[in-house]
Design a protein around this motif. Sequence first.
Motif: not given
Length: 96
Positions: A17, A20-21, A60, A64, A69, A74-75, A77
């Motif tokens: 996470l 990704l962010l 989150i 996002a 996103l 997100v889920w 990833e």
Amino acid sequence: MVRLPLTPGEVERGQRLGALLRRARGERSMLETALDARVSPETLRKIETGRVATPAFPTIAAIADVLGLSLDAVWAEINPPEPHAGPAPTRERIAS
């Protein structure tokens, strides 16, 4: 309140996470991103570094949204599909 230790899977998910962010944030400053998402810069920093492996859903969702996103992305990833032997079992209709 006593927090249970994180499982290795939760730690890995938190690290994915955070990565990704960071990627989605790109050159945008952490401060600007945090303020736009209405979270503290410290919270965003902890999430991005994996120190908060299980952040609250609204946090989150807000981050996002600011980063453009989708929650589905997100889920996907942070929860890669687990390898399994074959396709999921299906129900067969029994003829009467």
